[in-house]
Structure formats: structure tokens, C-alpha cells
Design a protein around this motif. Structure first.
Motif, short mmCIF file in Angstrom:
data_model
loop_
_atom_site.label_atom_id
_atom_site.label_comp_id
_atom_site.label_asym_id
_atom_site.label_seq_id
_atom_site.Cartn_x
_atom_site.Cartn_y
_atom_site.Cartn_z
N UNK A 32 0.83 -1.21 0.00
CA UNK A 32 0.00 0.00 0.00
C UNK A 32 0.86 1.25 0.00
N UNK A 33 1.97 1.22 0.75
CA UNK A 33 2.90 2.36 0.75
C UNK A 33 3.50 2.57 -0.63
N UNK A 34 3.91 1.47 -1.24
CA UNK A 34 4.52 1.56 -2.57
C UNK A 34 3.51 2.05 -3.60
N UNK A 35 2.25 1.66 -3.46
CA UNK A 35 1.21 2.13 -4.37
C UNK A 35 1.04 3.64 -4.27
N UNK A 36 1.07 4.13 -3.02
CA UNK A 36 0.94 5.58 -2.83
C UNK A 36 2.14 6.32 -3.41
N UNK A 37 3.30 5.70 -3.35
CA UNK A 37 4.50 6.34 -3.91
C UNK A 37 4.38 6.44 -5.43
N UNK A 38 3.91 5.37 -6.08
CA UNK A 38 3.69 5.41 -7.53
C UNK A 38 2.65 6.46 -7.87
N UNK A 39 1.56 6.48 -7.11
CA UNK A 39 0.50 7.47 -7.35
C UNK A 39 1.02 8.89 -7.15
N UNK A 40 1.95 9.06 -6.20
CA UNK A 40 2.53 10.39 -5.98
C UNK A 40 3.32 10.89 -7.17
N UNK A 41 4.05 9.98 -7.84
CA UNK A 41 4.80 10.37 -9.04
C UNK A 41 3.83 10.76 -10.15
N UNK A 42 2.78 9.96 -10.32
CA UNK A 42 1.78 10.29 -11.33
C UNK A 42 1.11 11.63 -11.03
N UNK A 43 0.83 11.88 -9.76
CA UNK A 43 0.19 13.14 -9.36
C UNK A 43 1.10 14.33 -9.66
N UNK A 44 2.39 14.16 -9.41
CA UNK A 44 3.36 15.23 -9.71
C UNK A 44 3.36 15.55 -11.20
N UNK A 45 3.36 14.50 -12.02
CA UNK A 45 3.35 14.70 -13.48
C UNK A 45 2.08 15.42 -13.90
N UNK A 46 0.93 14.95 -13.39
CA UNK A 46 -0.35 15.55 -13.77
C UNK A 46 -0.46 17.00 -13.32
N UNK A 47 0.04 17.31 -12.13
CA UNK A 47 -0.01 18.68 -11.62
C UNK A 47 0.82 19.62 -12.49
N UNK A 48 1.99 19.19 -12.87
CA UNK A 48 2.86 20.05 -13.69
C UNK A 48 2.28 20.24 -15.09
N UNK A 49 1.70 19.16 -15.63
CA UNK A 49 1.08 19.28 -16.95
C UNK A 49 -0.09 20.25 -16.90
N UNK A 50 -0.93 20.11 -15.88
CA UNK A 50 -2.11 20.98 -15.77
C UNK A 50 -1.70 22.44 -15.59
N UNK A 51 -0.67 22.68 -14.80
CA UNK A 51 -0.19 24.05 -14.58
C UNK A 51 0.29 24.66 -15.89
N UNK A 52 1.04 23.89 -16.67
CA UNK A 52 1.57 24.39 -17.95
C UNK A 52 0.43 24.70 -18.91
N UNK A 53 -0.56 23.80 -19.01
CA UNK A 53 -1.67 24.00 -19.93
C UNK A 53 -2.52 25.19 -19.52
N UNK A 54 -2.69 25.41 -18.23
CA UNK A 54 -3.45 26.58 -17.77
C UNK A 54 -2.75 27.87 -18.19
N UNK A 55 -1.45 27.92 -18.02
CA UNK A 55 -0.72 29.13 -18.40
C UNK A 55 -0.76 29.36 -19.90
N UNK A 56 -0.64 28.28 -20.67
CA UNK A 56 -0.67 28.40 -22.13
C UNK A 56 -2.04 28.83 -22.62
N UNK A 57 -3.09 28.21 -22.12
CA UNK A 57 -4.46 28.55 -22.56
C UNK A 57 -4.82 29.97 -22.16
N UNK A 58 -4.42 30.39 -20.97
CA UNK A 58 -4.70 31.76 -20.52
C UNK A 58 -4.00 32.77 -21.42
#
Length: 403
Positions: A234-260
């Protein structure tokens, strides 16, 4: 001119042990009620040919609470349970309108853990948010202020796969429309350059997933070595999910700035109607296409254009923007992805593949914006039998002349 819109403000919060337990119970009850109601509606149709409405499922929920088996539903706030029934009703409405597939059951380990509270189930005073059945307010990190005098109408609490807690507060906000502009831009989506503008500017694809691929690989290998069902897994699953969340957050931030930026700088933004769902079936490019986030970019452009009084034009996906010469209109033959520059046989002009496509996208979009499809000579019909110059617009500016 200001416009009032419904806007959600999302914040991270850190619950206490008691709040964590209460919210976990609520999430479980919401999922159970949703699944039970879906099962009842499905059974009612297939056995009795009878459709159940929201009112019917609400009455069924009341009956469930009176049974010994489901008496624990009374221990959590009733509002999130009622909201789950409303969400199911909306899912069925989308299905009957052929906008979505048949509703599916919520899985404990795969579905989004969330609960929605309406005004009767929370209290918001002096910057403190307290939910029903809780003794104290949530420890919310107010990273940005709510609109002055905001009165939240809905609060949604959620927990992602990485174990992070979020609260989304829906309230009214005033959006000031931008001053009219005479600028327009065509946008060509790609992989090497995330977007190429008709001005000739190329915005490099950040490739967020590729930058964190090594970290993601290590986390996934570590997960594969854990014993199934163990706490370490379960700990390892959360760690994998944390990496995916970091990727998604950075992508969303970039797209928000570009679209704005695109919406603020241009009165008309023209894009192509890409079928991303089918494009990701191309196995060699699926990972890169998913990482680009073209669908999210379009969604952001749509609502921001509507907010700020801009116009978004979406041209037909079969319009040959890449193979058409932006100087003379000659349509070239097949052009593989490896061809980045080409020379027109008609006029001899030499084109950068992406810049030329962006210019053609802009020309087709302006024709639609000004007078509708069919303004430009129809050099090639779309496979749908409609004009190659496009079909739909979003966020058209009212009261302002179109380009």
C-alpha cells in the motif's frame, strides 16, 4: 463588463485522525448507496421494464436506513448520500441522451473517493470550513483567497490515490471580460512542439512524463517486489501514485498558463478537432499523445474563451491543413510524419510543416468566424461529407464584430 460565473476553488487540507475516519466512512457509504441504487435501477428495468427516477431511489434510500443491514448509513451525513443519487440520475440522463455509456459500478480501489456537501451540510464562517458530523473545522491551506463576500453553494471533499486530501469550494465569481482585440491565431498541435502558432512561434512540449520516467520506473519496480496485500504494498502504491500526481499537476499548470495566454492575447483562437481517443490507439505514439494533454488544452480554451468574451473556432479534423500550401492553396500528396519541411509544386514556396498547418487552420477558422463554412473554395471535402472548413464555434463574442 463583468460576468458572474460559477467557479470552483480547490485547496489542499490536512484532516485530523477523527476527521479522516469520518470522511473514510462517508466515502464508503456514498459508494455503497451509488452502487445499490444503480443495481436497483438496472434490476427494475430488466425484470419489470420500469424506469426508476431520483425520487424512487431516494425513497429506497430511506427504506435501506431502516434495515439492520444498512443502519450504519445513519451515522454519516445524509447530504452526500442524496448527492450520490443525484449524480447517478445525471449519469442516466447522459446515457439516455447518448452522451455517455451506461453507468458503471464504483470500485473501492479504483473509483474517485469523494463526497459532496450542499449548504445545509457545512458551515463557512471567518475562513473556517466545518462539515456536518464533525466537531471542528478542516485545516485548509488557503493558497489563494476566495472572491470577496463569497458564499459557497457546494463543497466537495476528495482524496486522491497518493493520499492527498482536497476540498473544492463552488461559489459565484465575477469575471471581467477582456477588451476587444483585432488579433487572431491558428494553433496546430504536435508532439515535438506542443503547439505551433500561425505567427511562427513554436512552444516546446515539456514532456512531463518523460522527465519523471526514471523516477516512475523505480517506484513501479519497488511496487512489483512487495507482497500482495501487505502494508508495504500500500505504501509503494501511494508512492507510484505520488509520481503520477506530480506529473499531472505540472502538466495541468503548464496548460493553464498556455491557454490563458492564448485567450488573453487573441480575439479568435482556431484549433483542430482532434480525435484523441482514436489517436492513442497508435501504440508507438500513445504515451506521448497522452502526455501532451491536447484534450485538456481544448477544454481550458473553451471555458476561458466563454469567460473572457473571446471566440474559439474548431475546424474539421479532416481539413488538410498540413498538405495545403498556405500561399497558393495547392494540396500536396501524402506527407509522412518524418517530413518536417516541404516545397509546394504549384508556387515553389518552401514551408515548415507545422507553421504552414497553423496558417491554414487560422485561414479556415476566420472564414467560418466571418461568414460561416463555405466562404473559402472547397478544395477537399471532409470524410463526413461536410465542408472541409469547419463546423463549430465556442464562446462567440456577443455585441462585438467578428473578424
Amino acid at each position: 463588463m463583468a460576468r458572474t460565473v460559477k467557479r470552483a476553488f480547490k485547496y489542499r487540507f490536512y484532516p485530523t485522525h477523527e476527521q479522516t475516519a469520518e470522511l473514510a466512512r462517508t466515502f464508503g457509504c456514498v459508494r455503497l448507496v451509488y452502487n445499490r441504487a444503480l443495481e436497483e435501477r438496472t434490476r427494475s428495468w430488466y425484470t419489470e421494464q420500469r424506469r426508476m427516477s431520483y425520487v424512487d431511489t431516494s425513497a429506497a434510500l430511506t427504506a435501506w436506513k431502516k434495515t439492520d443491514e444498512l443502519a450504519f448509513l445513519n451515522e454519516v451525513s445524509s447530504v452526500p448520500l442524496q448527492q450520490a443519487l443525484r449524480h447517478l440520475q445525471a449519469a442516466f440522463a447522459a446515457f439516455f441522451d447518448k452522451r455517455a455509456k451506461y453507468p458503471r459500478f464504483k470500485a473501492k480501489k479504483k473509483s474517485r473517493a469523494s463526497a459532496e456537501y450542499t449548504r445545509s451540510a457545512f458551515r463557512f464562517r471567518d475562513g473556517n470550513l466545518t462539515l456536518a458530523k464533525m466537531g471542528g473545522p478542516l485545516d485548509v491551506r488557503w493558497t489563494r483567497p476566495l472572491p470577496a463576500g463569497a458564499e459557497p453553494s457546494t463543497v466537495t471533499v476528495s482524496r486522491d490515490a497518493a493520499g492527498r486530501w482536497f476540498v473544492s469550494i463552488l461559489c459565484e465569481d465575477g469575471i471581467t471580460r477582456l477588451d476587444p482585440s483585432d488579433k487572431a491565431v491558428g494553433v496546430d498541435a504536435g508532439l515535438t512542439s506542443l503547439v505551433t502558432l500561425s505567427t511562427g512561434e513554436k512552444i516546446t512540449n515539456p514532456r512531463h512524463e518523460r522527465r519523471d520516467r526514471e523516477r516512475l520506473t523505480r517506484a513501479q519496480k519497488d511496487l512489483a517486489r512487495k507482497e500482495k496485500g501487505s502494508a508495504n504494498q500500500e505504501k509503494a502504491k501511494r508512492k507510484v501514485a505520488g509520481v503520477h500526481a506530480r506529473i499531472a499537476d505540472r502538466r495541468r499548470d503548464f496548460l493553464h498558463k498556455l491557454s490563458t495566454r492564448l485567450v488573453h492575447e487573441n480575439q479568435v483562437v482556431v484549433i483542430e478537432n482532434l480525435n484523441v481517443r482514436n489517436m492513442v490507439k497508435n501504440h508507438p505514439l500513445a504515451r506521448a499523445i497522452s502526455d501532451a494533454g491536447w484534450r485538456d488544452l481544448r477544454a481550458m480554451l473553451e471555458y476561458k474563451a466563454d469567460w473572457y468574451g473571446r471566440e474559439l473556432v474548431v475546424i474539421d479534423r479532416w481539413f488538410p491543413s498540413t498538405r495545403t500550401c498556405s500561399e497558393c492553396g495547392t494540396i500536396a500528396g501524402k506527407m509522412p510524419l518524418g517530413v518536417r519541411e516541404w516545397e509546394c509544386d504549384g508556387c515553389g514556396a518552401r514551408h515548415d510543416r507545422d507553421v504552414n498547418a497553423a496558417k491554414n487552420v487560422l485561414a479556415a477558422g476566420l472564414a467560418v468566424s466571418a461568414c460561416g463554412a463555405g466562404v473559402r473554395p472547397q478544395r477537399e471535402s471532409s470524410r463526413t461529407g461536410r465542408s472541409a472548413s469547419k463546423q463549430e464555434t465556442h464562446g462567440a463574442t456577443r455585441g462585438l464584430p467578428r473578424l
